[in-house]
Write a protein that holds these residues in place. Sequence first.
Motif, PDB file in Angstrom:
ATOM      1  N   PRO A 453       0.812  -1.230   0.000  1.00 47.36           N
ATOM      2  CA  PRO A 453       0.000   0.000   0.000  1.00 47.36           C
ATOM      3  C   PRO A 453       0.844   1.278   0.000  1.00 47.36           C
ATOM      4  O   PRO A 453       0.524   2.239  -0.709  1.00 47.36           O
ATOM      5  CB  PRO A 453      -0.833  -0.125   1.278  1.00 47.36           C
ATOM      6  CG  PRO A 453      -0.927  -1.592   1.526  1.00 47.36           C
ATOM      7  CD  PRO A 453       0.405  -2.133   1.105  1.00 47.36           C
ATOM      8  N   SER A 454       1.928   1.285   0.792  1.00 49.40           N
ATOM      9  CA  SER A 454       2.752   2.498   0.830  1.00 49.40           C
ATOM     10  C   SER A 454       3.496   2.697  -0.485  1.00 49.40           C
ATOM     11  O   SER A 454       3.726   3.835  -0.913  1.00 49.40           O
ATOM     12  CB  SER A 454       3.738   2.429   1.995  1.00 49.40           C
ATOM     13  OG  SER A 454       4.617   1.323   1.872  1.00 49.40           O
ATOM     14  N   ARG A 457       0.868   4.246  -2.796  1.00 48.86           N
ATOM     15  CA  ARG A 457       0.647   5.649  -2.436  1.00 48.86           C
ATOM     16  C   ARG A 457       1.811   6.516  -2.910  1.00 48.86           C
ATOM     17  O   ARG A 457       1.613   7.633  -3.407  1.00 48.86           O
ATOM     18  CB  ARG A 457       0.458   5.786  -0.921  1.00 48.86           C
ATOM     19  CG  ARG A 457      -0.858   5.238  -0.401  1.00 48.86           C
ATOM     20  CD  ARG A 457      -1.119   5.681   1.031  1.00 48.86           C
ATOM     21  NE  ARG A 457      -0.164   5.100   1.967  1.00 48.86           N
ATOM     22  CZ  ARG A 457      -0.348   3.960   2.610  1.00 48.86           C
ATOM     23  NH1 ARG A 457      -1.463   3.266   2.413  1.00 48.86           N
ATOM     24  NH2 ARG A 457       0.569   3.510   3.454  1.00 48.86           N
ATOM     25  N   ASN A 488      -7.146   2.365  -2.452  1.00 44.97           N
ATOM     26  CA  ASN A 488      -7.978   1.491  -1.615  1.00 44.97           C
ATOM     27  C   ASN A 488      -7.908   0.045  -2.090  1.00 44.97           C
ATOM     28  O   ASN A 488      -7.877  -0.890  -1.281  1.00 44.97           O
ATOM     29  CB  ASN A 488      -9.429   1.976  -1.626  1.00 44.97           C
ATOM     30  CG  ASN A 488      -9.596   3.312  -0.928  1.00 44.97           C
ATOM     31  OD1 ASN A 488      -8.816   3.663  -0.045  1.00 44.97           O
ATOM     32  ND2 ASN A 488     -10.610   4.064  -1.324  1.00 44.97           N
ATOM     33  N   GLN A 491      -4.792  -1.586  -0.822  1.00 43.26           N
ATOM     34  CA  GLN A 491      -4.891  -1.953   0.594  1.00 43.26           C
ATOM     35  C   GLN A 491      -5.670  -3.257   0.760  1.00 43.26           C
ATOM     36  O   GLN A 491      -5.253  -4.155   1.505  1.00 43.26           O
ATOM     37  CB  GLN A 491      -5.570  -0.822   1.368  1.00 43.26           C
ATOM     38  CG  GLN A 491      -4.736   0.453   1.447  1.00 43.26           C
ATOM     39  CD  GLN A 491      -5.508   1.636   2.021  1.00 43.26           C
ATOM     40  OE1 GLN A 491      -6.735   1.636   2.028  1.00 43.26           O
ATOM     41  NE2 GLN A 491      -4.786   2.637   2.493  1.00 43.26           N
TER      42      GLN A 491
END
Length: 750
Positions: A453-454, A457, A488, A491
Amino acid sequence: MPACGQPAQPSPATWQHGHVTAATHSTLFPQAPDTADAVLDGLDPEQREVATALHGPVCVLAGAGTGKTRAITHRIAYGVRAGILQPSSVLAVTFTNRAAGEMRGRLRQLGAAGVQARTFHSAALRQLQYFWPKAIGGSMPRLVDRKIQLVADAAAACRIRLDRNELRDVTAEIEWSKVTQTVPADYAPAAAKAGREAPRDPAEIAQIYNVYEDLKRDRSVMDFEDVLLLTVAILQDRHDIADQVRSQYQHFVVDEYQDVSPLQQRLLELWLGERDNLCVVGDASQTIYSFTGATPDHLLDFRTRHPGATVVKLVRDYRSTPQVVHLANGLLAQASGRAADHRLELISQRDAGPEPVYTEYTDEPAEAEGAARRIQELMASGVPASEIAILFRTNSQSESYEQALADAGVPYQLRGAERFFDRPEVRKAGIALRGAARFGGNDTLLDDAVDLPSQVRAVLSGEGWTTEPPAGSGAVRERWESLAALVNLAQDFAAAKTGATLADLVAELDERANAQHAPTVQGVTLASLHSAKGLEWDVVFLVGVAEGMMPITYAKTDEQVEEERRLLYVGVTRARRHLHVSWALTRTPGGRASRRPSRFLDGLRPGSTATVGRAAARGSGGVERGFTSRPDAAPRRTQRSPARCRVCGRTLTDAGEMKLMRCEDCPSDMDEGLYERLREWRGVQARLSGQPDFCVFTDKTLMAIAETEPTTPDELSRIPGVLKRKLDRYGDDVLAICAGQELEQGPDGE
């Protein structure tokens, strides 16, 4: 664990009323079932009938929210996983790219990749492109996305002036003519016979239509209807090509069959040839596209055309609360016409919820502002914006709601806009993620990223994503919402797939793009009732439900008014829990309050007077099987639910009791000697096949056989647990044992 080789019997807590696993939902990244029988887990009795009815014509009459897509995708997956259907031999057709994409996504999740799931036009276009050199030769005409400019040119060539609305309506008349296979010379009498109100003199429309066809030939282009017409022509004229297509596709599934046009039905017949491996799914009460040439007659006449068909009715509504379902049933209870005669009365499987809210406003701006305020309250209470929709009759109503939501700071998205994976920002994000997956070790953006996820992002921050959304609405906010949907998704993907890498996510995005399986975009949905079909939300606002808008002013005939009623029914059944119905007394502030609530709400909203109701719907769930040996015989109806004990009459809920068709503690009339002979035979079969005894037949199935003592294959097939493939494999042996015959021993004395 389900028995090997048998459909897993549903636990009562899985599907029975009050303990529902939503039939229309699945987890985001589910694991594919381990076995063919595991595909059947969680299906209710009627859905299971659909999934296991793999031979001959099958007609599924499926009410709104009853899990029809679940039933037919599990049917295909079960057939593929059981080795009965070859993936490349199955063609599933539906009416929108979104629905086809959803079907492909579900089949992939069920371990049945490779099945062709397409729209009618997409399937026909592929065949047309492939066979054009062989059937026609030369270059295939270019496909035009929009025909309205060609129609305008044709009108100009005829010296006929059309304003914007007339141009749109004449284009619709040409489309209707083509899907009903009406040539220009026959337009006027055909339109009169169909009761169509022509936007111009029928002779003028026929003239424009004729010149339109000439212009296409001169410019070497074709429209979407031509794709179907040309494919039909080739399959009719070239038997060798038709045979080649039929050798490729052996099994057909058609979703939304109530919306089939005569032209699409003709194409389907040519695909089928003399075969009957066809499963159709539809609901006459959701026929809302008659103006395009769609007709429910093909669905309603299916049993007449296929006397041996199995008909399964799905009426368990897993989507909506009893309160929403009560309103939906009430709408249809006052309906008339042929579709109403075949309506299904839904039975909600959900816990009780709030009653629908009915609100009257002084004018349309007040109605829009009221909806926006209520949405703010819902979002403040924790309801996601993506689970809220505002549905209206015409697209022109959208503007006031866009403005009201923007003023309230509520994000929204317009249904029917550009497909998610076609958006420029999504395409650029995909390129950036693919590059980072390939060269991430050298990308300084990822230096501080510790997990998937990071990493996402970090990459998307270079494309315009920020931790906080931009203020206001418009294009900037829409781009941010698209990128936020990808964040999303990353994630959720990382949570479901331990150790997933950026490359794994890119592969997932590629598969989703191919299937048009878009992630959820946060924002209230604004949509017309027509474009909302097939979708659902926790909260639905049905706005503008007033006379003149619902039914629409130009709905003059009884048939047109009934279609408007069905359109409102579709809107009501989009709501899972909260339903808000509203109308305004006038269009603009200070106007004369001359409007009244829709007649469709009479007797349903508080304080209104009921119109004369109809008889209760003949729509209980169940299965009807046709007789292939006697096509003229009346269909035999077999009720699958509820199951009752054949001794004391009590309703059965336990899977084992349902198999025996009696309570466990009710006296048994089983032939003990026959039961032991069946057990001995089962042990032999299990050793020969190298599997446990229960994989042949479970003890409960053998007990049911010993109690019933069937004498014919038909009697044996009625026993739960004896599926067709088991009947084919073991039926002769079982019937011989029941008849007291001795079976020949195997080569090893077994």
